[in-house]
Structure formats: C-alpha cells, structure tokens
Design a protein around this motif. Sequence first.
Motif, PDB file in Angstrom:
ATOM      1  N   GLY A 145      -1.651   1.565   6.243  1.00  0.00           N
ATOM      2  CA  GLY A 145      -1.903   3.004   6.308  1.00  0.00           C
ATOM      3  C   GLY A 145      -0.722   3.834   5.826  1.00  0.00           C
ATOM      4  O   GLY A 145      -0.849   5.048   5.673  1.00  0.00           O
ATOM      5  N   GLY A 146       0.416   3.194   5.595  1.00  0.00           N
ATOM      6  CA  GLY A 146       1.557   3.891   5.011  1.00  0.00           C
ATOM      7  C   GLY A 146       1.563   3.829   3.500  1.00  0.00           C
ATOM      8  O   GLY A 146       2.471   4.359   2.855  1.00  0.00           O
ATOM      9  N   ILE A 147       0.532   3.180   2.929  1.00  0.00           N
ATOM     10  CA  ILE A 147       0.415   3.066   1.467  1.00  0.00           C
ATOM     11  C   ILE A 147      -0.909   3.647   0.992  1.00  0.00           C
ATOM     12  O   ILE A 147      -0.982   4.288  -0.052  1.00  0.00           O
ATOM     13  N   ILE A 148      -1.966   3.424   1.760  1.00  0.00           N
ATOM     14  CA  ILE A 148      -3.290   3.958   1.433  1.00  0.00           C
ATOM     15  C   ILE A 148      -3.689   4.965   2.502  1.00  0.00           C
ATOM     16  O   ILE A 148      -3.720   4.637   3.691  1.00  0.00           O
ATOM     17  N   ALA A 149      -3.992   6.179   2.090  1.00  0.00           N
ATOM     18  CA  ALA A 149      -4.432   7.213   3.026  1.00  0.00           C
ATOM     19  C   ALA A 149      -5.951   7.242   3.079  1.00  0.00           C
ATOM     20  O   ALA A 149      -6.613   7.283   2.040  1.00  0.00           O
ATOM     21  N   LEU A 150      -6.491   7.202   4.289  1.00  0.00           N
ATOM     22  CA  LEU A 150      -7.939   7.174   4.465  1.00  0.00           C
ATOM     23  C   LEU A 150      -8.425   8.415   5.197  1.00  0.00           C
ATOM     24  O   LEU A 150      -7.697   9.001   6.015  1.00  0.00           O
ATOM     25  N   ALA A 151      -9.658   8.817   4.912  1.00  0.00           N
ATOM     26  CA  ALA A 151     -10.274   9.929   5.626  1.00  0.00           C
ATOM     27  C   ALA A 151     -10.288   9.637   7.119  1.00  0.00           C
ATOM     28  O   ALA A 151     -10.409   8.486   7.543  1.00  0.00           O
ATOM     29  N   ASP A 152     -10.143  10.669   7.925  1.00  0.00           N
ATOM     30  CA  ASP A 152     -10.142  10.582   9.385  1.00  0.00           C
ATOM     31  C   ASP A 152      -8.903   9.910   9.944  1.00  0.00           C
ATOM     32  O   ASP A 152      -8.872   9.506  11.110  1.00  0.00           O
ATOM     33  N   SER A 153      -7.868   9.765   9.119  1.00  0.00           N
ATOM     34  CA  SER A 153      -6.593   9.243   9.625  1.00  0.00           C
ATOM     35  C   SER A 153      -5.438   9.985   8.954  1.00  0.00           C
ATOM     36  O   SER A 153      -4.402   9.401   8.657  1.00  0.00           O
ATOM     37  N   SER A 154      -5.632  11.276   8.726  1.00  0.00           N
ATOM     38  CA  SER A 154      -4.664  12.052   7.944  1.00  0.00           C
ATOM     39  C   SER A 154      -3.290  12.128   8.612  1.00  0.00           C
ATOM     40  O   SER A 154      -2.259  11.986   7.940  1.00  0.00           O
ATOM     41  N   LEU A 199     -14.608   1.163  18.458  1.00  0.00           N
ATOM     42  CA  LEU A 199     -15.586   1.743  19.379  1.00  0.00           C
ATOM     43  C   LEU A 199     -15.563   3.266  19.411  1.00  0.00           C
ATOM     44  O   LEU A 199     -16.387   3.878  20.086  1.00  0.00           O
ATOM     45  N   ASN A 200     -14.616   3.860  18.674  1.00  0.00           N
ATOM     46  CA  ASN A 200     -14.469   5.312  18.752  1.00  0.00           C
ATOM     47  C   ASN A 200     -14.382   5.984  17.382  1.00  0.00           C
ATOM     48  O   ASN A 200     -13.676   6.983  17.209  1.00  0.00           O
ATOM     49  N   GLY A 201     -15.086   5.428  16.416  1.00  0.00           N
ATOM     50  CA  GLY A 201     -15.216   6.114  15.136  1.00  0.00           C
ATOM     51  C   GLY A 201     -14.104   5.885  14.149  1.00  0.00           C
ATOM     52  O   GLY A 201     -13.968   6.649  13.184  1.00  0.00           O
ATOM     53  N   GLY A 202     -13.286   4.850  14.350  1.00  0.00           N
ATOM     54  CA  GLY A 202     -12.255   4.525  13.364  1.00  0.00           C
ATOM     55  C   GLY A 202     -12.887   4.093  12.048  1.00  0.00           C
ATOM     56  O   GLY A 202     -14.023   3.611  12.014  1.00  0.00           O
ATOM     57  N   THR A 203     -12.158   4.248  10.963  1.00  0.00           N
ATOM     58  CA  THR A 203     -12.726   3.937   9.652  1.00  0.00           C
ATOM     59  C   THR A 203     -13.116   2.468   9.533  1.00  0.00           C
ATOM     60  O   THR A 203     -12.357   1.564   9.929  1.00  0.00           O
ATOM     61  N   ALA A 204     -14.287   2.232   8.953  1.00  0.00           N
ATOM     62  CA  ALA A 204     -14.778   0.863   8.750  1.00  0.00           C
ATOM     63  C   ALA A 204     -13.946   0.119   7.712  1.00  0.00           C
ATOM     64  O   ALA A 204     -14.010  -1.112   7.617  1.00  0.00           O
ATOM     65  N   LEU A 205     -13.142   0.848   6.932  1.00  0.00           N
ATOM     66  CA  LEU A 205     -12.328   0.208   5.901  1.00  0.00           C
ATOM     67  C   LEU A 205     -11.269  -0.723   6.495  1.00  0.00           C
ATOM     68  O   LEU A 205     -10.722  -1.567   5.800  1.00  0.00           O
ATOM     69  N   ARG A 243      -1.011  -1.532  -3.139  1.00  0.00           N
ATOM     70  CA  ARG A 243      -0.088  -0.882  -4.080  1.00  0.00           C
ATOM     71  C   ARG A 243      -0.797  -0.450  -5.355  1.00  0.00           C
ATOM     72  O   ARG A 243      -0.440   0.557  -5.966  1.00  0.00           O
ATOM     73  N   LEU A 244      -1.839  -1.182  -5.749  1.00  0.00           N
ATOM     74  CA  LEU A 244      -2.641  -0.764  -6.893  1.00  0.00           C
ATOM     75  C   LEU A 244      -3.378   0.532  -6.574  1.00  0.00           C
ATOM     76  O   LEU A 244      -3.394   1.473  -7.370  1.00  0.00           O
ATOM     77  N   VAL A 245      -3.976   0.583  -5.381  1.00  0.00           N
ATOM     78  CA  VAL A 245      -4.710   1.783  -4.974  1.00  0.00           C
ATOM     79  C   VAL A 245      -3.756   2.967  -4.827  1.00  0.00           C
ATOM     80  O   VAL A 245      -4.117   4.111  -5.114  1.00  0.00           O
ATOM     81  N   ALA A 246      -2.516   2.692  -4.385  1.00  0.00           N
ATOM     82  CA  ALA A 246      -1.540   3.773  -4.240  1.00  0.00           C
ATOM     83  C   ALA A 246      -1.225   4.431  -5.577  1.00  0.00           C
ATOM     84  O   ALA A 246      -0.947   5.633  -5.649  1.00  0.00           O
TER      85      ALA A 246
END
Length: 282
Positions: A145-154, A199-205, A243-246
């Motif tokens: 999560g320090g390399i790829i930013a995901l929705a709902d974890s800004s 169980l509380n809506g964390g990203t499925a990714l 790192r590719l996605v970053a």
Amino acid sequence: MINSIEGQPKKTAFITGGGGAIAEEIAIQLDKAGYQLLLSDINLEKMSAIQSKLKGKPEYFVCDQTNPKEIQTLLSTIQEKYPNIDVLINNAGYTKEGPFISQSKTDIERQMWINLMSPIHLIHGILPLMLKRGKGSIVSIVSIGGIIALADSSIYSAGKFGLRGFLTALYEELRHTGIKVSGIYPAAVDTPMLLHEALNGGTALNWLNKVQSPKKVANAVLLGIKKGTLEIYVPYSDGLVSRLVAVFPWLIGKLSPLLKIIGERSKEKWLRGKGIQIPKRN
C-alpha cells in the motif's frame, strides 16, 4: 536466520505494535537468536500473551502511538535504559476502511500518526544512539500500500507512501554510517487486521494473490536486520508487479472491475478456510 554468539552481551531489539501477529513471529525469532526484546503496544495484555513462547523476558512498554507525549516518554526511557540499542522495528500499523469523505478527523490523524509520524519520531529519538556507536538496524514494515494506492484506503496510502519516501531518503543519508535501513513490503498478511478488512468493506484487491503468513514477514524483517536491503517484498513477485503499476498508476483503474471480481472470489475462499461463510450475492 540471525545467530547469537556465545559469551557476547545480548543485543537489544525494540518492536512496536508488540501485541500483533507479525510482532509475535519477529519476537520469537529474535528471542531464539538471543536478543533482549523491548515491546511496545497500546494493549499490555496482548503484548504479554507472547511470554509463554519465549525463553527470555521482554520489557513491555504501554504506548499510544497517536500521542506525541507518550512517544516522547517511551523514547526517554529507552535512551536512558538502553543506550546500546541495536535494532528498531517499526511494526505498528493501522487502517480505517472507507471513502475519504467518510473519514473523521480522528480517523485521519490516527492513521497518519501510527503509519507515518510515530515511526519518524521513534527513528529520530533512537538513531542518535546508533550513530554514536556506528552500528544498528532500522526496519520498518511499510506495505504494498506504500507503492500502489487503492480506492477506500487514501489515508492509509498517504501514510505508507510517505514512509517509503522517508526511508529511501534516510537510507541515502546513512549509507556510510554503519546504520542499516530497510523497508518491508508485504501484500496481504494473515492477521486480525486483514480479517477486519475482509468483514468491514476492505478492498478485495488485497486478495488478488496468496495471503502471506506472519512468519514470512518476520523472515523478511530478519533479512533486513542482517543485510540492510532498502526494500524487501513479500512475496518478491508482488514487488515486481507493484512497481510496474506505480509507474503507470492508471492501470489499476482500467483493470479494477476484473481485478475486484477475482479478489472477491479469493477473499470468500480465504474466509471459508477460516470457517466464515459470506452470504451469496444476488
């Protein structure tokens, strides 16, 4: 594996988030290697539960890492009692799932303090002790999560991105000092925090790849202590992809619908393995 040397004074390792599953595995391995352990956590009962699995007796510090005064009190105690500290492991982490707009001021500050500000303050207080001796290891558990930013974890991403940048700069500053600096980048790890996310809506990714065991993360931490590699990925393959996605952050948005379907199926399978059945979607 780090081996202790008979007849030499015990080395000292300080681990934050000491009541967690990852900290427990790190503590067990360092205890076997003969380290004197210092553990901090907001919950004394959770920390002390590890005692039966250790040969040595850790020293426990109750500290709220969202409270600057408590962090400073902790640092003052360590500076006085353990000036020859060898290892600092920033393990504590926290996330609050949900869209940014739903995050309260308390949610924002708690995540930023635990994930970014407290590690910086702890390093700032302990690094001078290491520099005085010309040796030491600083290992911080960051996250993919320090390399790829995901929705709902800004906010979580903001803290972990910041920690990665800080460690990279610090690594360069300390390159010729004898102080090792490492960041550990696990994907999903089988911990109570991951279960809470499931169980509380964390990203499925989080469930796109195999969930890693706390022991594998602990092994990476010990590697960081020994070698001082700047970035260690758990597993290594996730580091390549992340790192590719970053470099091309828009890829996540393009692939998100398909990835979420795959992640949801993997998450449900993981939960079933724990005896938790998720109601079928209509």
